[in-house]
Design an enzyme around this catalytic site. Structure first.
Site, PDB file in Angstrom:
ATOM      1  N   CYS A  46       0.806  -1.223   0.000  1.00 14.14           N
ATOM      2  CA  CYS A  46       0.000   0.000   0.000  1.00 14.14           C
ATOM      3  C   CYS A  46       0.838   1.271   0.000  1.00 14.14           C
ATOM      4  CB  CYS A  46      -0.941  -0.003   1.198  1.00 14.14           C
ATOM      5  SG  CYS A  46      -2.104  -1.384   1.198  1.00 14.14           S
ATOM      6  N   HIS A 191      -3.744   7.074   1.746  1.00 13.39           N
ATOM      7  CA  HIS A 191      -4.046   5.762   1.175  1.00 13.39           C
ATOM      8  C   HIS A 191      -5.450   5.321   1.574  1.00 13.39           C
ATOM      9  CE1 HIS A 191      -4.016   1.571   0.236  1.00 13.39           C
ATOM     10  NE2 HIS A 191      -4.007   1.212   1.505  1.00 13.39           N
ATOM     11  N   ASN A 221     -10.048  -0.613  -2.014  1.00 15.22           N
ATOM     12  CA  ASN A 221      -8.625  -0.461  -1.709  1.00 15.22           C
ATOM     13  C   ASN A 221      -7.810  -1.064  -2.848  1.00 15.22           C
ATOM     14  OD1 ASN A 221      -6.007  -0.636  -0.769  1.00 15.22           O
ATOM     15  ND2 ASN A 221      -6.544  -1.414   1.246  1.00 15.22           N
TER      16      ASN A 221
END
Length: 264
Positions: A46, A191, A221
Protein backbone atom coordinates in the site's frame (compact mmCIF):
# COMPACT_ATOMS: atom_id res chain seq x y z
CA UNK A 1 2.47 16.70 -24.33
CA UNK A 2 5.05 13.94 -23.87
CA UNK A 3 5.75 10.85 -25.95
CA UNK A 4 6.73 7.49 -24.39
CA UNK A 5 10.20 7.93 -25.87
CA UNK A 6 10.67 11.02 -23.67
CA UNK A 7 10.91 8.74 -20.61
CA UNK A 8 14.28 7.88 -19.09
CA UNK A 9 13.16 5.16 -16.65
CA UNK A 10 10.17 3.33 -15.15
CA UNK A 11 9.50 2.63 -11.46
CA UNK A 12 6.62 0.17 -11.06
CA UNK A 13 5.01 -0.44 -7.67
CA UNK A 14 2.86 -3.56 -7.27
CA UNK A 15 2.48 -6.65 -5.09
CA UNK A 16 0.28 -8.39 -7.67
CA UNK A 17 2.52 -8.79 -10.73
CA UNK A 18 1.33 -10.64 -13.80
CA UNK A 19 4.07 -13.23 -13.29
CA UNK A 20 6.40 -14.32 -10.50
CA UNK A 21 9.37 -13.41 -12.70
CA UNK A 22 10.06 -10.89 -14.20
CA UNK A 23 8.39 -7.84 -12.67
CA UNK A 24 5.68 -5.82 -14.36
CA UNK A 25 7.99 -2.94 -15.28
CA UNK A 26 9.39 -4.67 -18.35
CA UNK A 27 5.94 -5.83 -19.43
CA UNK A 28 4.89 -2.17 -19.45
CA UNK A 29 8.13 -1.05 -21.08
CA UNK A 30 7.63 -3.38 -24.05
CA UNK A 31 4.30 -2.07 -25.43
CA UNK A 32 5.33 1.53 -24.73
CA UNK A 33 8.18 1.13 -27.19
CA UNK A 34 10.68 3.01 -25.04
CA UNK A 35 13.80 1.09 -25.99
CA UNK A 36 16.14 -0.21 -23.31
CA UNK A 37 15.42 2.26 -20.50
CA UNK A 38 15.61 0.73 -16.99
CA UNK A 39 12.42 -0.63 -15.43
CA UNK A 40 12.49 -1.19 -11.68
CA UNK A 41 9.79 -3.01 -9.69
CA UNK A 42 9.23 -2.43 -5.97
CA UNK A 43 7.03 -4.45 -3.59
CA UNK A 44 5.95 -2.08 -0.83
CA UNK A 45 2.24 -2.91 -1.02
CA UNK A 46 0.00 0.00 0.00
CA UNK A 47 2.93 2.38 0.50
CA UNK A 48 4.47 1.37 -2.82
CA UNK A 49 3.63 4.54 -4.69
CA UNK A 50 5.21 6.73 -1.99
CA UNK A 51 8.34 4.60 -2.05
CA UNK A 52 8.33 4.66 -5.85
CA UNK A 53 8.25 8.45 -5.83
CA UNK A 54 11.18 8.48 -3.39
CA UNK A 55 13.28 6.26 -5.68
CA UNK A 56 12.47 8.34 -8.76
CA UNK A 57 13.13 11.58 -6.86
CA UNK A 58 16.53 10.31 -5.71
CA UNK A 59 17.47 9.22 -9.24
CA UNK A 60 16.57 12.64 -10.61
CA UNK A 61 18.40 14.53 -7.84
CA UNK A 62 21.48 12.37 -8.43
CA UNK A 63 21.47 13.39 -12.09
CA UNK A 64 20.95 9.83 -13.37
CA UNK A 65 17.67 10.57 -15.15
CA UNK A 66 15.51 13.60 -15.86
CA UNK A 67 12.04 12.15 -16.56
CA UNK A 68 10.66 9.00 -14.85
CA UNK A 69 7.33 7.19 -15.10
CA UNK A 70 6.12 6.09 -11.64
CA UNK A 71 3.29 3.53 -11.65
CA UNK A 72 1.08 2.08 -8.91
CA UNK A 73 -0.96 -0.90 -10.09
CA UNK A 74 -2.73 -3.91 -8.60
CA UNK A 75 -4.88 -6.84 -9.69
CA UNK A 76 -6.30 -8.03 -6.37
CA UNK A 77 -9.47 -9.71 -7.66
CA UNK A 78 -7.67 -12.86 -8.79
CA UNK A 79 -6.06 -13.33 -5.36
CA UNK A 80 -9.08 -12.98 -3.09
CA UNK A 81 -10.83 -15.72 -1.14
CA UNK A 82 -14.46 -15.00 -2.02
CA UNK A 83 -15.81 -17.55 0.46
CA UNK A 84 -16.93 -16.59 3.97
CA UNK A 85 -13.35 -17.22 5.12
CA UNK A 86 -12.11 -14.25 3.11
CA UNK A 87 -14.92 -11.81 3.68
CA UNK A 88 -12.70 -9.39 5.67
CA UNK A 89 -10.46 -8.87 2.62
CA UNK A 90 -12.57 -9.67 -0.45
CA UNK A 91 -15.05 -6.88 0.31
CA UNK A 92 -12.29 -4.25 0.55
CA UNK A 93 -9.51 -4.92 -1.95
CA UNK A 94 -9.86 -4.06 -5.63
CA UNK A 95 -8.10 -3.62 -8.97
CA UNK A 96 -6.69 -0.31 -10.16
CA UNK A 97 -3.81 1.58 -11.71
CA UNK A 98 -2.44 5.11 -11.77
CA UNK A 99 0.76 6.80 -12.89
CA UNK A 100 2.65 10.08 -12.88
CA UNK A 101 5.63 11.40 -14.77
CA UNK A 102 8.21 12.87 -12.43
CA UNK A 103 10.48 15.45 -14.02
CA UNK A 104 13.40 17.59 -12.91
CA UNK A 105 12.72 21.25 -12.12
CA UNK A 106 14.99 24.23 -11.62
CA UNK A 107 12.63 25.73 -9.02
CA UNK A 108 13.77 24.59 -5.52
CA UNK A 109 10.39 25.54 -4.04
CA UNK A 110 8.30 23.29 -6.29
CA UNK A 111 7.88 19.55 -6.66
CA UNK A 112 8.67 16.86 -4.09
CA UNK A 113 10.12 18.67 -1.10
CA UNK A 114 10.48 16.05 1.66
CA UNK A 115 9.91 12.36 2.42
CA UNK A 116 9.30 10.38 5.60
CA UNK A 117 9.66 6.59 5.21
CA UNK A 118 9.45 3.71 7.71
CA UNK A 119 8.96 -0.04 8.08
CA UNK A 120 8.48 -2.46 11.00
CA UNK A 121 9.02 -6.10 10.08
CA UNK A 122 7.91 -7.51 13.42
CA UNK A 123 4.33 -7.13 12.13
CA UNK A 124 4.91 -8.69 8.69
CA UNK A 125 2.45 -11.53 9.25
CA UNK A 126 -0.37 -9.16 10.18
CA UNK A 127 -0.99 -8.50 6.47
CA UNK A 128 0.56 -11.02 4.12
CA UNK A 129 0.32 -13.86 1.60
CA UNK A 130 2.23 -16.86 2.93
CA UNK A 131 2.48 -18.95 -0.24
CA UNK A 132 3.79 -19.41 -2.88
CA UNK A 133 7.19 -18.65 -1.44
CA UNK A 134 10.78 -19.57 -2.22
CA UNK A 135 11.37 -20.59 1.40
CA UNK A 136 9.18 -23.63 0.66
CA UNK A 137 9.97 -26.60 -1.57
CA UNK A 138 7.91 -26.85 -3.66
CA UNK A 139 7.02 -23.15 -3.60
CA UNK A 140 3.35 -24.11 -3.22
CA UNK A 141 1.78 -27.46 -2.44
CA UNK A 142 -1.69 -28.95 -2.71
CA UNK A 143 -1.97 -28.68 1.08
CA UNK A 144 -1.10 -24.97 0.93
CA UNK A 145 -3.85 -24.47 -1.62
CA UNK A 146 -6.32 -26.45 0.48
CA UNK A 147 -5.35 -24.34 3.52
CA UNK A 148 -5.85 -21.11 1.56
CA UNK A 149 -2.27 -19.90 2.03
CA UNK A 150 -2.34 -18.33 -1.45
CA UNK A 151 -4.89 -15.77 -0.24
CA UNK A 152 -4.25 -12.47 1.49
CA UNK A 153 -4.48 -12.78 5.27
CA UNK A 154 -5.13 -9.69 7.39
CA UNK A 155 -5.49 -8.94 11.06
CA UNK A 156 -7.85 -6.02 10.56
CA UNK A 157 -7.75 -4.74 14.14
CA UNK A 158 -3.95 -4.57 14.19
CA UNK A 159 -3.78 -2.92 10.77
CA UNK A 160 -6.32 -0.31 11.86
CA UNK A 161 -4.55 0.38 15.15
CA UNK A 162 -1.19 0.97 13.49
CA UNK A 163 -2.49 2.81 10.42
CA UNK A 164 -4.34 5.49 12.40
CA UNK A 165 -1.19 6.08 14.46
CA UNK A 166 1.57 5.87 11.84
CA UNK A 167 0.03 7.95 9.07
CA UNK A 168 -0.64 11.02 11.29
CA UNK A 169 2.87 10.66 12.78
CA UNK A 170 4.37 10.56 9.31
CA UNK A 171 2.36 13.54 8.05
CA UNK A 172 3.50 15.60 11.03
CA UNK A 173 7.09 14.52 10.45
CA UNK A 174 7.17 15.37 6.74
CA UNK A 175 5.70 18.86 7.12
CA UNK A 176 7.98 19.38 10.11
CA UNK A 177 10.99 18.80 7.88
CA UNK A 178 9.87 21.86 5.93
CA UNK A 179 9.39 23.96 9.04
CA UNK A 180 5.64 23.94 8.45
CA UNK A 181 2.59 22.74 10.36
CA UNK A 182 -0.57 20.79 9.65
CA UNK A 183 -2.45 24.05 9.03
CA UNK A 184 -0.23 24.72 6.01
CA UNK A 185 -1.51 21.61 4.19
CA UNK A 186 -3.77 22.47 1.27
CA UNK A 187 -4.74 18.86 0.57
CA UNK A 188 -3.97 15.52 2.24
CA UNK A 189 -4.34 12.42 0.09
CA UNK A 190 -4.20 9.35 2.35
CA UNK A 191 -4.05 5.76 1.17
CA UNK A 192 -7.58 4.42 0.82
CA UNK A 193 -7.37 1.42 3.15
CA UNK A 194 -10.92 1.90 4.37
CA UNK A 195 -13.08 4.92 5.10
CA UNK A 196 -12.87 4.55 8.89
CA UNK A 197 -9.08 4.78 8.77
CA UNK A 198 -9.16 7.81 6.48
CA UNK A 199 -11.68 9.58 8.70
CA UNK A 200 -9.68 8.79 11.84
CA UNK A 201 -6.50 10.16 10.24
CA UNK A 202 -8.37 13.34 9.36
CA UNK A 203 -9.65 13.72 12.94
CA UNK A 204 -6.24 13.09 14.50
CA UNK A 205 -4.71 15.77 12.28
CA UNK A 206 -7.65 18.12 12.85
CA UNK A 207 -8.11 18.70 9.12
CA UNK A 208 -11.19 20.27 7.56
CA UNK A 209 -13.24 18.36 4.99
CA UNK A 210 -11.88 20.61 2.23
CA UNK A 211 -8.33 19.54 3.15
CA UNK A 212 -8.93 15.84 2.42
CA UNK A 213 -10.34 13.69 -0.37
CA UNK A 214 -11.59 10.09 -0.31
CA UNK A 215 -12.84 7.75 -3.03
CA UNK A 216 -12.68 4.28 -1.47
CA UNK A 217 -16.48 4.14 -1.54
CA UNK A 218 -16.21 4.12 -5.34
CA UNK A 219 -13.20 1.91 -6.03
CA UNK A 220 -12.21 -0.01 -2.90
CA UNK A 221 -8.63 -0.46 -1.71
CA UNK A 222 -6.46 -0.65 -4.82
CA UNK A 223 -3.25 -0.89 -2.74
CA UNK A 224 -0.38 0.83 -4.59
CA UNK A 225 -2.85 2.52 -6.97
CA UNK A 226 -4.99 4.41 -4.45
CA UNK A 227 -2.84 7.55 -4.24
CA UNK A 228 -2.25 8.12 -7.97
CA UNK A 229 -5.98 7.58 -8.57
CA UNK A 230 -6.79 10.11 -5.82
CA UNK A 231 -4.30 12.57 -7.29
CA UNK A 232 -5.70 12.21 -10.81
CA UNK A 233 -9.26 12.85 -9.64
CA UNK A 234 -8.22 15.90 -7.62
CA UNK A 235 -6.26 17.40 -10.50
CA UNK A 236 -9.10 16.81 -12.96
CA UNK A 237 -11.64 18.11 -10.45
CA UNK A 238 -9.78 21.34 -9.73
CA UNK A 239 -8.98 20.41 -6.14
CA UNK A 240 -5.27 21.16 -6.68
CA UNK A 241 -3.90 24.51 -7.84
CA UNK A 242 -0.44 25.96 -8.33
CA UNK A 243 1.30 26.72 -5.04
CA UNK A 244 -0.74 24.23 -2.99
CA UNK A 245 1.05 22.10 -0.41
CA UNK A 246 -0.13 18.56 -1.14
CA UNK A 247 0.81 15.73 1.24
CA UNK A 248 0.54 12.07 0.25
CA UNK A 249 0.60 9.42 2.97
CA UNK A 250 0.21 5.64 3.06
CA UNK A 251 0.41 2.63 5.36
CA UNK A 252 0.37 -1.06 4.49
CA UNK A 253 1.89 -4.51 4.59
CA UNK A 254 5.31 -4.90 6.10
CA UNK A 255 4.33 -2.93 8.03
CA UNK A 256 5.62 -0.09 5.86
CA UNK A 257 4.47 3.51 5.73
CA UNK A 258 5.51 6.94 4.62
CA UNK A 259 4.61 10.41 3.39
CA UNK A 260 5.77 12.96 0.85
CA UNK A 261 5.15 16.70 0.80
CA UNK A 262 4.76 18.33 -2.61
CA UNK A 263 4.48 21.95 -3.66
CA UNK A 264 2.23 21.98 -6.71
Amino acid sequence: GLAPTDLDAIVFATVSPDHFIPGNGVFLQRPLGVGTIPALDIRQACSGFIYGLSVADAWIRAGMFRRILVVGQEIQSTGMDVSDNGRNTAVIFADGAGAVVLEATDDPNRGLLAFDLHSQGEFAEMLWVDSPGSMYHPEISHKDLDDGKQYLQMDGKEVFRHAVTRMPESVNAVVGKLGLGIGDISLLLAHQANLRIAEMVQRKLDLRDDQVYNNIQQYGNTTAATIPILLDECVRGGRVKEGDLVVLTAFGAGFSWGSVACRW
